[in-house]
Design an enzyme around this catalytic site. Structure first.
Site, PDB file in Angstrom:
ATOM      1  CG  HIS A 123      -2.995   2.793   6.121  1.00 56.92           C
ATOM      2  ND1 HIS A 123      -1.795   2.855   5.439  1.00 56.92           N
ATOM      3  CD2 HIS A 123      -3.208   4.029   6.628  1.00 56.92           C
ATOM      4  CE1 HIS A 123      -1.308   4.084   5.501  1.00 56.92           C
ATOM      5  NE2 HIS A 123      -2.142   4.818   6.218  1.00 56.92           N
ATOM      6  CG  HIS A 131      -1.816   1.211   1.277  1.00 63.25           C
ATOM      7  ND1 HIS A 131      -2.069   1.856   2.462  1.00 63.25           N
ATOM      8  CD2 HIS A 131      -2.472   1.900   0.315  1.00 63.25           C
ATOM      9  CE1 HIS A 131      -2.861   2.902   2.215  1.00 63.25           C
ATOM     10  NE2 HIS A 131      -3.127   2.934   0.925  1.00 63.25           N
TER      11      HIS A 131
HETATM   12  S1  FES Z   1       1.022   1.030   4.333  1.00 61.55           S
HETATM   13 FE1  FES Z   1       0.265  -0.947   4.779  1.00 61.55          FE
HETATM   14  S2  FES Z   1      -1.867  -0.753   4.751  1.00 61.55           S
HETATM   15 FE2  FES Z   1      -1.150   1.223   4.297  1.00 61.55          FE
END
Ligand code: FES
Length: 177
Positions: A125, A106
């Site tokens: 997140h 992500h």
């Molecule tokens: S950086 Fe891992 S869920 Fe956002």
């Protein structure tokens, strides 16, 4: 039982040793490579061009914790995991040893292995990845699986080496810089 801190030290040391091997020379004229050519894997299309780094002895791993190493360079943290059951891409006597990039797909936060749930979790997140299924994204903000580090197990020495990557490391145009 192996002390975690000493094992990590071993892993860092062996990865550094792998780097030393990378810059070493080959005396095998039959290989067709030029003297001073980097030692690279060319045994599969997936691993072609990637360095070979010895990262651990299979006998030192247990199912209660992951071990950190860096591949294919020092800026790319990875986790080595012994799941306890044979899994896709697993190596070792039980085909249960796998490795993944520790950088969440992500936004690049470092994921951690939860041995109780056998998942890789991102603290930023809350994305969750499955180490039993090639790093598949299970839930959360990430939309891509974790890159799986391709491993090789040497029967005679018990050594596990990293030899390639399936997938794209977070934040890179190319896995090999
Ligand atoms: S950086 Fe891992 S869920 Fe956002």
């Amino acid at each position: 039982m192996v002390d975690k801190s000493s094992r990590r030290g071993f892993l860092r040391t062996t990865a550094a040793g792998g780097m030393a091997a990378l810059t070493g020379t080959r005396s095998d004229a039959a290989s067709g490579k030029q003297p001073n050519a980097p030692l690279v894997s060319n045994e599969s299309p997936i691993s072609r061009g990637y360095p070979i780094f010895p990262i651990a002895q299979a006998s030192e791993l247990n199912t209660s914790a992951s071990a950190v190493f860096h591949y294919p360079d020092k800026d790319s943290p990875c986790l080595l995991i012994k799941t306890g059951d044979a899994v896709p891409g697993g190596v070792g006597p039980g085909r249960d040893i796998v490795a993944y990039s520790a950088m969440c797909t992500h936004m690049g936060c470092l994921v951690a292995y939860d041995a109780d749930t056998r998942t890789l979790k991102c603290p930023c997140h809350f994305s969750v990845f499955d180490p039993d299924q090639c790093g598949q994204m299970v839930c959360g903000q990430a939309t891509e699986n974790l890159p799986q580090i391709e491993l090789r197990f040497d029967d005679s020495s018990g050594r596990i080496s990293a030899v390639g990557i399936r997938g794209s490391l977070y934040g890179r145009v190319s896995n090999l810089l």
